[in-house]
Structure formats: structure tokens, C-alpha cells
Write an enzyme that holds these catalytic residues in place. Structure first.
Site, PDB file in Angstrom:
ATOM      1  CG  HIS A 107      19.554  87.083  34.313  1.00 57.11           C
ATOM      2  ND1 HIS A 107      20.873  87.258  34.633  1.00 57.11           N
ATOM      3  CD2 HIS A 107      19.010  88.321  34.308  1.00 57.11           C
ATOM      4  CE1 HIS A 107      21.119  88.550  34.828  1.00 57.11           C
ATOM      5  NE2 HIS A 107      20.000  89.227  34.629  1.00 57.11           N
ATOM      6  CD  GLU A 108      15.627  89.309  32.948  1.00 58.37           C
ATOM      7  OE1 GLU A 108      15.222  90.061  33.870  1.00 58.37           O
ATOM      8  OE2 GLU A 108      16.644  89.545  32.271  1.00 58.37           O
ATOM      9  CG  HIS A 137      16.507  90.703  37.786  1.00 58.79           C
ATOM     10  ND1 HIS A 137      17.368  91.443  38.552  1.00 58.79           N
ATOM     11  CD2 HIS A 137      17.148  90.494  36.603  1.00 58.79           C
ATOM     12  CE1 HIS A 137      18.490  91.676  37.859  1.00 58.79           C
ATOM     13  NE2 HIS A 137      18.388  91.108  36.685  1.00 58.79           N
ATOM     14  CD  GLU A 191      22.439  91.726  36.502  1.00 58.66           C
ATOM     15  OE1 GLU A 191      21.367  92.350  36.595  1.00 58.66           O
ATOM     16  OE2 GLU A 191      22.692  90.956  35.561  1.00 58.66           O
TER      17      GLU A 191
HETATM   18 ZN    ZN Z   1      19.796  91.306  35.134  1.00 61.15          ZN
END
Ligand code: ZN
Length: 510
Positions: free
Chosen positions: A268-269, A272, A298
């Protein structure tokens, strides 16, 4: 460009670079605070961060910036909309106006209130005592309304607050969109809940931390996260932070009896992080160097976490590698069982632990409650009951206490009410739109993922999304990339196809 405009633009850019660097320094202090700082340094660090942030803010609201923006207007208007200088001036003006409209005395007062409220919340949550923090939250609601009213001319009082993190998104767009999503999700969750859930107990065996971290790092290196310009460290609540375009850091947390925790937070990160690393390097030192909105940001974390990291082709490649790292723990598991386990759907109480399907219902509940609070149709005292009622109605579960109910998220207790949650669900919706478009243009992507190759997908995202930074608003970007406005259809298609197959549901597809 005439000499006059060149000199003005140079002056503006120099000022912006200092603001950018001050913010970068504040980010480094913040990163250190949440990773390696000794506990006794808390108060001194709060002073350091608030000093640097104040210096950055003072430089941004300097009337000289306003004069430069005015003087540059004719130059801006002579340029095509997507010229970098035009975008720089446009985005700087947006930031400048936003910062100057809120009086510094109000801001200081509200920030001090937020710090006190946060402090009380850290005690109220473990004590399971909403009444401790309720008077503070009432005040927060009052401040939030005042904050919105510094931006008059809105359709809905939440609109200016939403605009801070998701520019151009409004209640009149989001309310019907989220209602449509809720109406599709509630029956889907019910249908899934009626089926036998997959066995995921093997995910909770003992997985030593160093091996977990090594696997996560191997995967995101393959995704294309650039370790020359980034690193990963451990923290309590995973996040991504940019110190500059040449230093983008991510964090994770490891649970040795929960294989999913570190793994999916790392994926997830990294999404980003790759977004920030992919921004046009010419934008370094300007307000264009950043993701364009919380929803688009996101969308990138969700792409790598879910659309890639929870897909069957991904695990066809990576499961044998994971199994070689954890031969005993995964001896009796095959790739299909693993794929099913990491896509288990189960209505639960905690947003951050929720699966892909139920997650949005957690967000929609918070979004609806925020609007009701701001509209004045719901009072803070009624909030815990309203929270329980919505969980019962949408998810069929009811929190036994406020600790895992209305007290669970920091957002309202450490910030303002309004605009805090919509970005998470917007991210899922936008990710589906982008991913569908990527597959349309590159049908070979799933096969490449099956071989552990991500360069086509990563390159497409860099070209279509990452490089632009904040040049385009989210709505402009979505239109440029997909030729369409924000729409739910790709997301519903994705969910129905994937979970219809996983749970053998009889769905009327479209
Ligand atoms: Zn996030």
C-alpha cells in the site's frame, strides 16, 4: 517570455523553494518522531515542528506572494492551460488563497484545540469513555463550521472542507455516488456472508519479522519502488512521507502472528511512494511536487495493494517465493487457498482491518455522519448511537462499546470534522477506472504480473498519472486518463467479477 515576467517568475520560484524546503525539514522531523526518536523528546520535537511549520506558513501568506501572482496573471493567461508555468501559478494561487483566507489567530486557536482534543482522545479510547471527549468534539464541530465559513459561496458546508484534500469534489457529487455504492455493496456483503468463508487460519501462524520484511522489500523493489530515492522503516501507524522528490520514505509495522499486516501495508505505502517518486523532477521545489488529491493518492496505494497485490496472477508468481521463505508455516497451503485467504470478506468493526468489499461501508458511515453533524441534523451526544445503528444497518454488526465504535479513528479527534474520509473510497473508485483503462490499452499486464514483471503497468501509471503531480485537479486528471468523469461502473464490475467468482455468487452482472 519577456524579461519582466522572467524576473517575476524567478522571484516567485525562489520563495516557493524555501517554503518547500521548510516543509521538507518539518517532514523529516515528523518521520524521525514516528520512527527513531527517543520517547522523552516529545515536547521538544513538537516545538521544533511547530516552529518550522510556522516559518513555512508565514512565508506562504506573505503579501509579496500575492503581488507576484497578480503581476504574473497576464503571463499565465497568455499560456496554454497545461503549460508548466501556468500550472505553477494556478496551483500556487490556490494554496495562497486558501492559506490567507483563514486568519492566523483562528488557525492557532483551532490547532491548539486539536492538540488538546487528541490528548483527551488518547485517554478516552482505552477508557471506552466517549463522554470524556464529547465536549471537545462539540467544540471541534463549531470550529469546523467556522473554518468552512471562511470560504463562503459553497453549496454545502462540507464542500470547502472536502476541497482541502479532494479539490473539486462536492457533497452534490459524492452523496449520490456513495449512496449508489452503498446500495450495491450491502446486498453483495449479505450474499457473501451467507457463504462459507475461506480458511485463513494459516495467516496467523508464526512468521519471523526479518523474513516478513525481506519479502515485502523484494516485492516492492519488483514493483519499481526506487530505493536510491526512498527507504522503509518501522512505525506504529504506516504512512508515506516526502522530504523531496529524491527522498520518499515509507513505513510499516510487523505482527509476527499476522502475515497480512506488514505485507499489505508495505504494498500500500509503496503505491503512495511510487506516485511521489514518479513526479516530473522539474517540479522539485514547487507546489506541483505532490499528489493531486487524497483520493488520487489513495487510488495509487490501492492499485498496488489490491488490484495487483491481491490478484491471482500476482500470487501465482509470488506464492512459491513466499513458501520458500516460510516452508514450514505454508507447507500445507497451495496458491489457490492462499489467494482465497487474502481475499476473505468478513463484516467487522474496525475500518483499518476491513477487506476490499466491506471497507467502503466503513467509510460511507463516517462520511454520512460527518455531513449530518455539520448540517446540524445530528448532535455529538447522539453520535455513538447513530454509529451503532449504521453499523447494524450496513454491515450487520454492532460494536459492543465505543472504543471500537465511534472512538476508533483519530481523524475527528486530531483534526476537523468534514472531508476526512471520502478520499479512501474515492481512491478505490478511481483506482478501478485507471486500472480498467490500463488493461484496455495493455491487455498483456496480467500476464506480465504472472511473471513478476510490473514495468508496463508502472510505466503507464507514471506517464498517465504520476508525472503530473498537482498540475491537474483530480477531476481533470480522471478525464484526461480515462476520457470520462468519476464513475462507479468499473469499480462495481471489478468487485462483482472478482468476488462473484471467489464466492460463487449468482450476480446479475450489470
Ligand atoms: Zn493510503
Amino acid at each position: 517570455m519577456t524579461h519582466k515576467y522572467e524576473a517575476l517568475l524567478q522571484d516567485l520560484k525562489q520563495r516557493l523553494f524555501e517554503i518547500y524546503d521548510l516543509n521538507g525539514i518539518a517532514s523529516l522531523l515528523h518521520w524521525d518522531q514516528t520512527t527513531y526518536m527517543p520517547p522523552a523528546a516529545t515536547q521538544a520535537r513538537a516545538r521544533h515542528i511547530s516552529l518550522i511549520s510556522r516559518l513555512a506558513h508565514e512565508r506562504l501568506v506573505d503579501p509579496e506572494i500575492g503581488k507576484l501572482l497578480d503581476a504574473l496573471r497576464p503571463y499565465e493567461e497568455s499560456l496554454p492551460y497545461d503549460h508548466d508555468d501556468a500550472a505553477l501559478i494556478r496551483v500556487t494561487r490556490k494554496d495562497y488563497e486558501r492559506a490567507t483566507r483563514v486568519p492566523s489567530s483562528f488557525l492557532a486557536e483551532f490547532l491548539a484545540h486539536q492538540a488538546r482534543t487528541y490528548d483527551v482522545w488518547t485517554k478516552a479510547r482505552p477508557a471506552n469513555d466517549f463522554s470524556m471527549v464529547a465536549p471537545y468534539l462539540e467544540k471541534t464541530l463549531e470550529y469546523s463550521r467556522q473554518l468552512a465559513n471562511f470560504f463562503p459561496g459553497y453549496e454545502h458546508i462540507a464542500d470547502p472542507l472536502i476541497d482541502f484534500s479532494d479539490e473539486g469534489m462536492k457533497v452534490s457529487i459524492l452523496r449520490p455516488l456513495f449512496a449508489q455504492l452503498r446500495e450495491a455493496l450491502v446486498p453483495l456483503v449479505k450474499a457473501i456472508s451467507a457463504k462459507t468463508p475461506p480458511d485463513d487460519r494459516f495467516l496467523y501462524r508464526y512468521y519471523p519479522e526479518p523474513d516478513q520484511l525481506r519479502f515485502g522489500l523484494d516485492v516492492i523493489r519488483a514493483f519499481g519502488f526506487d530505493f536510491e530515492r526512498g527507504r522503509q522503516d518501522k512505525t506504529h501507524h504506516p504512512f508515506m512521507i516526502r522530504l523531496s522528490l529524491y527522498d520518499v520514505r515509507i513505513t510499516t509495522r510487523v505482527k509476527e502472528h499476522d502475515l497480512s499486516e506488514a505485507m499489505f501495508s508495505t504494498f500500500h505505502e509503496s503505491g503512495h511512494g511510487m506516485y511521489e517518486q514518479g513526479i516530473n523532477p522539474d517540479y522539485e521545489g514547487t507546489p506541483l511536487a505532490g499528489g493531486t488529491s487524497s483520493g488520487v493518492h489513495e487510488s495509487q496505494s490501492r492499485t498496488w495493494e489490491n488490484y495487483v497485490g491481491r490478484s491471482r496472477p500476482f500470487w501465482e508468481h509470488f506464492f512459491p517465493k513466499l513458501q520458500s521463505i516460510f516452508p514450514e508455516q505454508l507447507a500445507d497451503v497451495d496458491v489457490e487457498a492462499f489467494y482465497r485467504a487474502v481475499n476473505k470478506v468478513q463484516p467487522s468493526l474496525i475500518r483499518t482491518d476491513a477487506d476490499e468489499v466491506t471497507y467502503n461501508l466503513h467509510v460511507i458511515i463516517r462520511f454520512e455522519l460527518e455531513l449530518a453533524l455539520l448540517e446540524g441534523t445530528l448532535s455529538v451526544r447522539e453520535l455513538p448511537d447513530a454509529w451503532r445503528a449504521k453499523y447494524r444497518e450496513y454491515l450487520g454488526v454492532e460494536p459492543p462499546d465505543d472504543k471500537d465504535g465511534v472512538l476508533q479513528d483519530v481523524h475527528w479527534y486530531g483534526g476537523h470534522i468534514g472531508g476526512a474520509f471520502q478520499g479512501y473510497t474515492l481512491g478505490n473508485i478511481i483506482a478501478a477506472q485507471f486500472f480498467e483503462k490500463a488493461l484496455e490499452e495493455h491487455p498483456e499486464i496480467p500476464d506480465e504480473i504472472r511473471q513478476g514483471r510490473f514495468d508496463t503497468l508502472h510505466g503507464w501509471l507514471r506517464e498517465q498519472v504520476y508525472q503530473h503531480g498537482r498540475k491537474y485537479t483530480p477531476r481533470e486528471l480522471i478525464r484526461r486518463v480515462t476520457g470520462q468523469d468519476l464513475t462507479l461502473e468499473p469499480y462495481l464490475r471489478y468487485l462483482r467479477r472478482k468476488y462473484g467468482e471467489l464466492y460463487q455468487l449468482d450476480l446479475d452482472n450489470e
